[in-house]
Design a protein around this motif. Structure first.
Motif, PDB file in Angstrom:
ATOM      1  N   PHE A   2       0.694  -1.155   0.545  1.00 29.81           N
ATOM      2  CA  PHE A   2      -0.150  -0.067   0.146  1.00 29.81           C
ATOM      3  C   PHE A   2       0.926   1.284   0.078  1.00 29.81           C
ATOM      4  CE2 PHE A   2      -2.480  -3.057   2.398  1.00 29.81           C
ATOM      5  CZ  PHE A   2      -3.816  -3.631   1.367  1.00 29.81           C
ATOM      6  N   LEU A   3       0.172   1.854  -0.457  1.00 30.53           N
ATOM      7  CA  LEU A   3       1.237   3.964  -0.606  1.00 30.53           C
ATOM      8  C   LEU A   3       1.479   4.150   0.906  1.00 30.53           C
ATOM      9  CD1 LEU A   3      -0.504   5.722  -3.614  1.00 30.53           C
ATOM     10  CD2 LEU A   3       2.004   4.156  -3.644  1.00 30.53           C
ATOM     11  N   ASP A   4       2.224   4.471   1.134  1.00 33.56           N
ATOM     12  CA  ASP A   4       2.343   5.344   3.205  1.00 33.56           C
ATOM     13  C   ASP A   4       1.850   6.695   2.832  1.00 33.56           C
ATOM     14  OD1 ASP A   4       4.108   6.903   2.003  1.00 33.56           O
ATOM     15  OD2 ASP A   4       5.853   5.233   2.446  1.00 33.56           O
ATOM     16  N   ILE A  21      -9.779  12.072  -0.075  1.00 34.98           N
ATOM     17  CA  ILE A  21      -9.987  10.694  -1.128  1.00 34.98           C
ATOM     18  C   ILE A  21     -10.874  11.393  -1.869  1.00 34.98           C
ATOM     19  CG2 ILE A  21     -12.986   9.828  -0.581  1.00 34.98           C
ATOM     20  CD1 ILE A  21     -11.206   9.686   2.821  1.00 34.98           C
ATOM     21  N   ALA A  22     -11.378  12.963  -1.595  1.00 38.79           N
ATOM     22  CA  ALA A  22     -12.111  14.064  -3.205  1.00 38.79           C
ATOM     23  C   ALA A  22     -11.021  14.033  -4.341  1.00 38.79           C
ATOM     24  CB  ALA A  22     -12.118  15.263  -2.559  1.00 38.79           C
ATOM     25  N   ALA A  23      -9.718  14.125  -3.867  1.00 41.22           N
ATOM     26  CA  ALA A  23      -8.783  14.356  -4.534  1.00 41.22           C
ATOM     27  C   ALA A  23      -8.898  12.342  -5.530  1.00 41.22           C
ATOM     28  CB  ALA A  23      -7.247  14.385  -4.992  1.00 41.22           C
ATOM     29  N   LEU A  24      -8.547  11.269  -4.938  1.00 40.39           N
ATOM     30  CA  LEU A  24      -8.593  10.045  -5.888  1.00 40.39           C
ATOM     31  C   LEU A  24      -9.927   9.971  -6.234  1.00 40.39           C
ATOM     32  CD1 LEU A  24      -6.907   8.105  -1.950  1.00 40.39           C
ATOM     33  CD2 LEU A  24      -6.183   8.552  -4.605  1.00 40.39           C
ATOM     34  N   PHE A  31      -9.549   2.926  -4.422  1.00 45.62           N
ATOM     35  CA  PHE A  31      -9.127   3.166  -3.345  1.00 45.62           C
ATOM     36  C   PHE A  31     -10.306   3.198  -2.247  1.00 45.62           C
ATOM     37  CE2 PHE A  31     -11.281   6.966  -3.200  1.00 45.62           C
ATOM     38  CZ  PHE A  31     -12.034   7.047  -2.297  1.00 45.62           C
ATOM     39  N   ARG A  32      -9.579   2.216  -0.736  1.00 46.03           N
ATOM     40  CA  ARG A  32     -11.069   1.688   0.333  1.00 46.03           C
ATOM     41  C   ARG A  32     -10.576   3.106   1.091  1.00 46.03           C
ATOM     42  NH1 ARG A  32     -14.490  -1.335  -2.056  1.00 46.03           N
ATOM     43  NH2 ARG A  32     -13.095  -3.745  -3.220  1.00 46.03           N
ATOM     44  N   VAL A  33     -11.515   2.900   1.836  1.00 43.76           N
ATOM     45  CA  VAL A  33     -11.353   3.100   4.085  1.00 43.76           C
ATOM     46  C   VAL A  33     -11.448   2.835   4.603  1.00 43.76           C
ATOM     47  CG1 VAL A  33     -12.604   5.483   4.974  1.00 43.76           C
ATOM     48  CG2 VAL A  33     -12.800   5.518   2.411  1.00 43.76           C
ATOM     49  N   ASN A  34      -9.434   3.017   5.715  1.00 41.36           N
ATOM     50  CA  ASN A  34      -9.894   2.597   6.842  1.00 41.36           C
ATOM     51  C   ASN A  34     -10.419   2.795   7.499  1.00 41.36           C
ATOM     52  OD1 ASN A  34      -8.613   4.765   7.548  1.00 41.36           O
ATOM     53  ND2 ASN A  34      -6.599   3.313   7.203  1.00 41.36           N
ATOM     54  N   ALA A  35     -10.679   1.897   8.673  1.00 38.60           N
ATOM     55  CA  ALA A  35     -11.327   2.446  10.075  1.00 38.60           C
ATOM     56  C   ALA A  35     -11.140   3.658  10.714  1.00 38.60           C
ATOM     57  CB  ALA A  35     -11.089   0.960  10.682  1.00 38.60           C
ATOM     58  N   PRO A  39      -7.875   6.833   3.200  1.00 35.96           N
ATOM     59  CA  PRO A  39      -8.025   6.619   1.789  1.00 35.96           C
ATOM     60  C   PRO A  39      -6.458   5.072   2.229  1.00 35.96           C
ATOM     61  CG  PRO A  39      -7.112   8.077   2.345  1.00 35.96           C
ATOM     62  CD  PRO A  39      -7.115   8.462   3.367  1.00 35.96           C
ATOM     63  N   VAL A  40      -6.902   4.198   1.882  1.00 39.73           N
ATOM     64  CA  VAL A  40      -6.219   3.042   1.315  1.00 39.73           C
ATOM     65  C   VAL A  40      -5.629   3.092  -0.090  1.00 39.73           C
ATOM     66  CG1 VAL A  40      -5.172   1.109   2.221  1.00 39.73           C
ATOM     67  CG2 VAL A  40      -6.647   1.992   3.564  1.00 39.73           C
ATOM     68  N   VAL A  41      -4.970   3.510  -1.132  1.00 36.76           N
ATOM     69  CA  VAL A  41      -4.563   2.213  -1.989  1.00 36.76           C
ATOM     70  C   VAL A  41      -3.148   2.073  -2.280  1.00 36.76           C
ATOM     71  CG1 VAL A  41      -4.021   4.185  -4.387  1.00 36.76           C
ATOM     72  CG2 VAL A  41      -4.494   5.305  -2.707  1.00 36.76           C
ATOM     73  N   THR A  42      -3.791   0.746  -3.157  1.00 33.61           N
ATOM     74  CA  THR A  42      -3.005  -0.262  -3.419  1.00 33.61           C
ATOM     75  C   THR A  42      -1.190   0.133  -4.474  1.00 33.61           C
ATOM     76  OG1 THR A  42      -3.626  -1.074  -5.220  1.00 33.61           O
ATOM     77  CG2 THR A  42      -4.488  -1.924  -2.941  1.00 33.61           C
ATOM     78  N   ARG A  43      -0.757  -0.089  -3.979  1.00 34.80           N
ATOM     79  CA  ARG A  43       0.695   0.371  -5.067  1.00 34.80           C
ATOM     80  C   ARG A  43       0.235  -0.064  -6.328  1.00 34.80           C
ATOM     81  NH1 ARG A  43       4.469   2.371  -3.620  1.00 34.80           N
ATOM     82  NH2 ARG A  43       4.638   2.006  -1.045  1.00 34.80           N
TER      83      ARG A  43
END
Length: 70
Positions: A2-4, A21-24, A31-35, A39-43
């Motif tokens: 994941f991107l840091d 989140i808005a920019a993504l 992306f997904r939103v974590n707890a 935002p969480v983006v896979t590399r």
């Protein structure tokens, strides 16, 4: 995997998670939103690698399908 946090800031140009989140979304980056609401983006979504796909259904010969009513 994941991107840091720093990479997300560079990618989106934003520090606030809501702005990231808005920019993504605007960029169409998956992306997904974590707890914690970040935002969480896979590399692989950024580097262009294919993400893992759903496994294909098991192949069944037509003769067996017809005999089993499938």
């Amino acid at each position: 995997m994941f991107l840091d946090e720093k990479e997300l800031i560079v990618l989106t140009g934003r520090k606030m998670k809501s702005k990231q989140i808005a920019a993504l979304r605007d960029m169409g980056v998956p992306f997904r939103v974590n707890a914690t609401g970040h935002p969480v983006v896979t590399r692989s979504s950024i580097e262009g690698r294919k993400q893992e796909q759903e496994p294909r259904p098991k192949w069944i010969p037509r003769v067996l399908k017809e005999s089993q009513g499938l």
